[in-house]
Design a protein around this motif. Structure first.
Motif, PDB file in Angstrom:
ATOM      1  N   VAL D  23      80.475 -65.741 193.527  1.00 53.91           N
ATOM      2  CA  VAL D  23      79.250 -66.242 192.903  1.00 53.91           C
ATOM      3  C   VAL D  23      79.082 -65.492 191.589  1.00 53.91           C
ATOM      4  CG1 VAL D  23      78.128 -66.796 195.093  1.00 53.91           C
ATOM      5  CG2 VAL D  23      77.777 -64.545 194.066  1.00 53.91           C
ATOM      6  N   GLY D  24      78.313 -66.076 190.692  1.00 50.41           N
ATOM      7  CA  GLY D  24      78.126 -65.410 189.411  1.00 50.41           C
ATOM      8  C   GLY D  24      77.292 -66.252 188.486  1.00 50.41           C
ATOM      9  N   GLY D  25      77.405 -65.965 187.205  1.00 53.82           N
ATOM     10  CA  GLY D  25      76.581 -66.714 186.273  1.00 53.82           C
ATOM     11  C   GLY D  25      76.928 -66.387 184.838  1.00 53.82           C
ATOM     12  N   ILE D  26      76.279 -67.127 183.965  1.00 55.87           N
ATOM     13  CA  ILE D  26      76.359 -66.849 182.533  1.00 55.87           C
ATOM     14  C   ILE D  26      74.932 -66.595 182.076  1.00 55.87           C
ATOM     15  CG2 ILE D  26      76.950 -67.757 180.265  1.00 55.87           C
ATOM     16  CD1 ILE D  26      79.028 -69.546 181.554  1.00 55.87           C
ATOM     17  N   LEU D  27      74.745 -65.464 181.438  1.00 58.36           N
ATOM     18  CA  LEU D  27      73.405 -65.068 181.024  1.00 58.36           C
ATOM     19  C   LEU D  27      73.334 -65.067 179.505  1.00 58.36           C
ATOM     20  CD1 LEU D  27      70.710 -64.031 182.213  1.00 58.36           C
ATOM     21  CD2 LEU D  27      71.680 -61.736 182.184  1.00 58.36           C
ATOM     22  N   ASP D  73      82.308 -51.747 175.297  1.00 59.12           N
ATOM     23  CA  ASP D  73      81.908 -50.339 175.402  1.00 59.12           C
ATOM     24  C   ASP D  73      80.570 -50.200 176.135  1.00 59.12           C
ATOM     25  OD1 ASP D  73      84.178 -49.961 173.881  1.00 59.12           O
ATOM     26  OD2 ASP D  73      83.069 -49.775 171.992  1.00 59.12           O
ATOM     27  N   GLY D  74      80.367 -51.004 177.155  1.00 61.99           N
ATOM     28  CA  GLY D  74      79.162 -50.869 177.971  1.00 61.99           C
ATOM     29  C   GLY D  74      77.907 -51.460 177.378  1.00 61.99           C
ATOM     30  N   LYS D  75      78.038 -52.106 176.255  1.00 66.28           N
ATOM     31  CA  LYS D  75      76.866 -52.703 175.598  1.00 66.28           C
ATOM     32  C   LYS D  75      76.999 -54.223 175.509  1.00 66.28           C
ATOM     33  CE  LYS D  75      75.621 -48.829 172.672  1.00 66.28           C
ATOM     34  NZ  LYS D  75      75.797 -48.238 171.340  1.00 66.28           N
ATOM     35  N   ALA D  76      75.864 -54.893 175.626  1.00 65.14           N
ATOM     36  CA  ALA D  76      75.840 -56.335 175.421  1.00 65.14           C
ATOM     37  C   ALA D  76      76.107 -56.628 173.958  1.00 65.14           C
ATOM     38  CB  ALA D  76      74.488 -56.908 175.825  1.00 65.14           C
ATOM     39  N   THR D  77      76.938 -57.635 173.697  1.00 65.60           N
ATOM     40  CA  THR D  77      77.289 -57.928 172.306  1.00 65.60           C
ATOM     41  C   THR D  77      76.481 -59.086 171.722  1.00 65.60           C
ATOM     42  OG1 THR D  77      78.989 -59.495 172.987  1.00 65.60           O
ATOM     43  CG2 THR D  77      79.688 -57.207 172.657  1.00 65.60           C
ATOM     44  N   GLY D  78      75.687 -59.746 172.548  1.00 68.88           N
ATOM     45  CA  GLY D  78      74.932 -60.886 172.043  1.00 68.88           C
ATOM     46  C   GLY D  78      75.603 -62.214 172.336  1.00 68.88           C
ATOM     47  N   THR D  79      76.844 -62.168 172.782  1.00 65.54           N
ATOM     48  CA  THR D  79      77.513 -63.405 173.213  1.00 65.54           C
ATOM     49  C   THR D  79      77.255 -63.572 174.711  1.00 65.54           C
ATOM     50  OG1 THR D  79      79.578 -62.247 173.663  1.00 65.54           O
ATOM     51  CG2 THR D  79      79.256 -63.099 171.427  1.00 65.54           C
ATOM     52  N   PRO D  80      77.530 -64.753 175.266  1.00 65.90           N
ATOM     53  CA  PRO D  80      77.123 -64.976 176.656  1.00 65.90           C
ATOM     54  C   PRO D  80      77.752 -63.963 177.605  1.00 65.90           C
ATOM     55  CG  PRO D  80      78.366 -66.866 175.802  1.00 65.90           C
ATOM     56  CD  PRO D  80      78.101 -65.960 174.659  1.00 65.90           C
ATOM     57  N   LEU D  81      76.917 -63.461 178.461  1.00 69.34           N
ATOM     58  CA  LEU D  81      77.307 -62.446 179.429  1.00 69.34           C
ATOM     59  C   LEU D  81      77.687 -63.154 180.718  1.00 69.34           C
ATOM     60  CD1 LEU D  81      74.882 -59.429 179.362  1.00 69.34           C
ATOM     61  CD2 LEU D  81      76.975 -59.532 180.713  1.00 69.34           C
ATOM     62  N   ALA D  82      78.965 -63.310 180.946  1.00 67.52           N
ATOM     63  CA  ALA D  82      79.393 -63.936 182.197  1.00 67.52           C
ATOM     64  C   ALA D  82      79.724 -62.853 183.201  1.00 67.52           C
ATOM     65  CB  ALA D  82      80.613 -64.819 181.960  1.00 67.52           C
ATOM     66  N   PHE D  83      79.425 -63.134 184.457  1.00 65.54           N
ATOM     67  CA  PHE D  83      79.715 -62.137 185.485  1.00 65.54           C
ATOM     68  C   PHE D  83      80.046 -62.840 186.788  1.00 65.54           C
ATOM     69  CE2 PHE D  83      75.812 -62.706 187.841  1.00 65.54           C
ATOM     70  CZ  PHE D  83      74.928 -63.189 186.879  1.00 65.54           C
ATOM     71  N   ALA D  84      80.758 -62.127 187.629  1.00 64.28           N
ATOM     72  CA  ALA D  84      81.096 -62.684 188.939  1.00 64.28           C
ATOM     73  C   ALA D  84      81.035 -61.581 189.970  1.00 64.28           C
ATOM     74  CB  ALA D  84      82.481 -63.315 188.916  1.00 64.28           C
ATOM     75  N   ILE D  85      80.702 -61.980 191.158  1.00 62.25           N
ATOM     76  CA  ILE D  85      80.797 -61.111 192.326  1.00 62.25           C
ATOM     77  C   ILE D  85      81.736 -61.854 193.266  1.00 62.25           C
ATOM     78  CG2 ILE D  85      79.553 -60.054 194.254  1.00 62.25           C
ATOM     79  CD1 ILE D  85      77.684 -61.192 191.149  1.00 62.25           C
ATOM     80  N   TRP D  86      82.895 -61.282 193.485  1.00 64.06           N
ATOM     81  CA  TRP D  86      83.914 -62.002 194.245  1.00 64.06           C
ATOM     82  C   TRP D  86      83.600 -61.983 195.732  1.00 64.06           C
ATOM     83  CZ3 TRP D  86      85.766 -64.604 190.605  1.00 64.06           C
ATOM     84  CH2 TRP D  86      85.995 -64.050 189.349  1.00 64.06           C
ATOM     85  N   ASN D  87      83.858 -63.093 196.363  1.00 65.68           N
ATOM     86  CA  ASN D  87      83.688 -63.165 197.815  1.00 65.68           C
ATOM     87  C   ASN D  87      84.839 -62.434 198.487  1.00 65.68           C
ATOM     88  OD1 ASN D  87      81.369 -64.722 197.676  1.00 65.68           O
ATOM     89  ND2 ASN D  87      82.505 -66.652 197.689  1.00 65.68           N
TER      90      ASN D  87
END
Lengths: 356, 356, 356, 356
Positions: D23-27, D73-87
């Motif tokens: 599951v995940g998303g784009i923020l 480098d641990g910072k948001a760059t302003g582009t879409p933040l995609a993330f996933a948590i793998w099952n």
């Protein structure tokens, strides 16, 4: 930030940079039960891939899409279809020399100006690698169009000064040449020209033309989402695009109404036009004729010549030429143009269903 | 139906037809407290109005905007700003002869194909009268830009084959001629040409160029809402537009990278480009240089010549020429181009505020 | 500003204040060709109107809707349907005493805090008069549902402490009493109670229940636009609403799974549930059973008693009671609840068409 | 399909099922430059995780988020933040027995009715595992709120019939008990009760209350995106939620205006209310007081008892109890409620920036 979603019902939200974990997207609006023909999707990705011939860059990215959700037993389930194409070729320190440089006519400076922070590795989000997500979504859009008979075909109609004046009836030769020009003689000349440009360590622009056949009358949503306006936004959002025109486009500006108007007639009970100067769209709505448009690409900004520029601190510096370089990306843009067109057509089609 | 809203934060939802009660819209995103300078808004509407000279149609529409909500004591209150411009000149039965006809290169057939029903009076929703709502919204966008110093100026750079090749530095003469061309000699030639076209009972197309000065770097939202992509959609959504290009546009397609790239340098601590082939936008984000784009208009479809066409039942008929006619609408499109550009710039500006 | 559009395909953008020119909206998504039954729309508006009996305010607003676009010969044309209900009873100086006051539990202070400017006349945009636009849009939504057989019926199930525990099968008596309670005995008691509250110069809250019958299984779009979540937003956006629950709602919180689960069975080949504790929605999608929800209204803030408050400058003042006053608005909220529900159902229905 | 995006500027598009890849998303809308405190994000995920005590299910999912884009480098760059948590725990064939069954009060039947196809493994998209994406987005929203001082705290105020009547001033004990109730004595009783329910092989519902402290006046966008309406939609979109109320909620329905109104006064130049029956929101906009709301959860549908139901072919069958089971998910819902609230507050905050 804003700006990463395209479409209203058939809707792609995209993510990814050249040198992060990968690129991908979330696609909504895919018909539940649709067979996701993976061979076809891969084939579309392969068309975008560099390294296919002497006229493109030698990188072999071997892009493979992985679906993360929304699929079961090879079919779309109706829930959001997330997918990713993982980055492989990630030598980030290759880019250390560019960290503080603003490459001429790239997006380095503008990203810094906008966000105050920039992923300098390979252009980050501004890399054409972002378009991979579009090709995947476009391939699925094409699968949705399969049963409708709509056919979307793009090709290279101009490279540098070499241009085809007319859209030929027969487009079958497009994929038989690396330059994706249906006129095989012109294709030879284009290939030679691109090779010459490569030897000059320069790059060159070109034009992609697109023909959409068998689209029904009625697609497009005036007044702001006219079919050609959304096609225009779609095409202009592709990297390196500088212009869009449909039908006779800019040529129409020098014409008279009596020369430009398309007369209607009927054939087998169907309303048709004797000419198609309108390019298949009238009042922002498709009229059942061929939809024709052209997309202008600038020469890519990366060239193997030294260039004057500035760094982040404002110092004027000479940027040394180095690395890989694709002298003409226009042939590779062909599947991207088709992908965006397919997304626009499917989205307009789905919107029309809500009127019935 | 879909398609009647433009913008994300500065957002116009428009309504209205040529021969209904009127045209208008609901505007969101107007800064609470903004003085709604009614004289300025009226002046912008007047610029769009026909009947200003021998080269335009003799109708005198005397369009006046009425604000229906969102204003108190001349100031925007922050609630939705609804407005209407009432239709006056509504001789609907003038159009009875067109009720079942599909006029060549108009939207009559496509509206019928899409909706199954059509307001035939004066083109209904597809009438250029719809653009009045855009001009009102654009005027308010300009009022919001006032304090920023951003200046948006459009002008006629081509009528038929008559074209200006360069954007002149001095644009002050634009409003001094009815053809809205800053080169006064060219303007004379254009006027004569349009008059000739009128006598021929024909129409002619043209190009509107637009220059945006003093826009900051950082406007535009990649990847789908790049500044030029949204400008493109905005312009292509205007009646009769067939093409959009920015910077060198289609010309860039025949150039080499070494000819097209804009070198950076610094001046008084500010990053600038020595040339501006990019047209003020790189990677979809403004770079602080002049934003330059061109919009191609086809010749209007209404001409005073008989034309072959079909009626709703598919019968082939000759459409008799009659009524009023504007041989070249391009000069009147100038304020509409500016209005759409102003809306795009304000919307991008407001979006940027959310990043801070 | 944001927040004035509701719906995705069947989409209302609303405007208007209590004392501006009027209230109204632009409606998209109306089926082209739909007969706009004006008598029905007016009847729905009349249901919302005050002055219908001794338990409501004596104003007679005689609200009449005027369609400004999107209609021809009484039929929707598929272009945006704009409409307005003009304000008549506009004694703005009645409100001069309130200009700088922050009335307790009204939106005076919060609008000032948000926008820095406020239309103080009759509450401005925060007036319940805004809901007129919802009733018009809801009436048209009901017309779209007509052929589907879906029936949406709301009623008053609680006034103060007087409450009905169950939703009766027979709802036919609702419109026969001014309090809109289907239990005629309870209705009498409610009416007497409201009259008592009026004499006390006070106000009282209540609950509106709503039953949607014959809705098909499949409406609602997980995960964020679950049917009940959108119904919840719709209801909570109505003036004075403090809570929303569906099915057993808050009661479900004290139950066990074995008590709350709805067993499935089949009847004539159709999957049904033996009980309907879920309220017709499971996993955010309608299951074909009755959709049931309840909406809690607070007592209106306007009472005819003196109250302590502050003015704009922060001075503590006593606000003198004066003017008209509606002791219980809950009966008038019934058509508004129905209107919002109808809009939600139509929008979900239209979205489903895009999956087919 | 529609429905997988939440927010206007701070915008989450989510994906994923219980037994797909993850599951995940784009923020979008994350401030460029924001430090993504990974420990904090993980801590929030851990709060949602099952298996933390005897009252929850023994699965140990060890959810770890992986960021796919938008970070450098641990910072948001302003582009879409995609993330996933793998099952991880994907024993799909555990679910083969459920393939054709419609579990009572689950979404099995409704998904089939809507999409015509269903991922039966662990509930597919309707699994509460989907909420993981919300917790990640909410954690980032909290990071954005850090500098503002806004504090969002949810807790369990009711389990079955056991309920706290008041929101205590001191909320510090919440995380010290597995049941997340700030009243430690009540917490003990709740734990014992849930353990009893577990032994009964049953489940039980409950209520989560939420307090938002230090929010400024001015958040929320009337008329359709009133702060409480959007909070309501947000909460109702969480699995198993049946009701939402703010301020006194349903209790307000039985009150008089003179009892319910909140008097204004000034303190140190700031407008405040002496009571807070409104729950911190008036007219849909925050007034600077504590924002208070309550969310009703039904007992989860999975119980370890045999139940009557039907299969896909309509046959009535007895569903045998088996597998794992969480008798009361309400404590685990606490971080989800906070996450959704944080997203709503940040989005309203960002929208307000566009008015300035």
């Amino acid at each position: 930030m804003a700006g990463n979603t395209f479409g209203r019902i058939f809707k792609l939200t995209s993510f990814g940079e050249s040198h992060g974990r990968g690129v991908g997207g979330i696609l909504e609006g895919v018909k539940p039960g649709l067979e996701l023909d993976m061979d076809f999707i891969q084939q579309e990705l392969d068309r975008r891939r560099p390294g296919q011939s002497k006229i493109t860059t030698p990188r072999d990215e071997k892009d493979r899409v992985e679906f993360l959700s929304g699929v079961m037993d090879g079919k779309a389930t109706g829930t959001p279809l997330a997918f990713a194409i993982w980055n492989k070729d990630q030598k980030s320190n290759d880019y250390d020399n560019l960290k503080d440089l603003y490459r001429p006519s790239h997006a380095d400076y503008t990203y810094d100006a906008k966000y105050g922070i920039r992923d300098h590795r390979g252009g980050g989000r501004s890399s054409a690698r972002e378009t991979i997500a579009r090709v995947v979504a476009g391939a699925i859009a094409k699968l949705m169009l399969k049963e409708t008979g709509v056919d979307i075909t793009a090709f290279v109609s101009q490279v540098g000064e070499l241009r085809m004046e007319e859209v030929p009836e027969d487009l079958s030769a497009i994929e038989s040449t690396p330059v994706r020009c249906p006129d095989t003689k012109m294709a030879e000349r284009m290939i030679d020209y691109i090779d010459k440009i490569r030897q000059e360590k320069d790059s060159v622009g070109g034009v992609v033309s697109c023909v959409i056949r068998n689209a029904p009358a009625g697609l497009g949503d005036p007044v702001f989402e006219k079919l050609h306006a959304v096609l225009g936004q779609a095409m202009l959002s592709i990297n390196a695009v500088k212009g869009f025109e449909y039908g006779l486009g800019f040529k129409a500006s020098s014409m008279k109404g009596s020369q430009h108007n398309d007369e209607f007639y009927t054939e087998a009970g169907k309303v048709k036009t004797r000419t198609n100067r309108s390019g298949g769209v009238q009042g922002g709505i498709s009229n059942g004729e061929e939809i024709l448009f052209r997309v202008a690409f600038k020469p890519v900004a990366t060239i193997l010549k030294d260039q004057n520029t500035v760094d982040k601190s404002g110092n004027e510096v000479v940027m040394k030429a180095r690395g890989r370089h694709d002298p003409c990306v226009v042939p590779r843009a062909v599947p991207i143009v088709e992908a965006m067109a397919a997304m626009v057509i499917v989205d307009a089609w789905l919107m029309n269903k809500t009127y019935q």
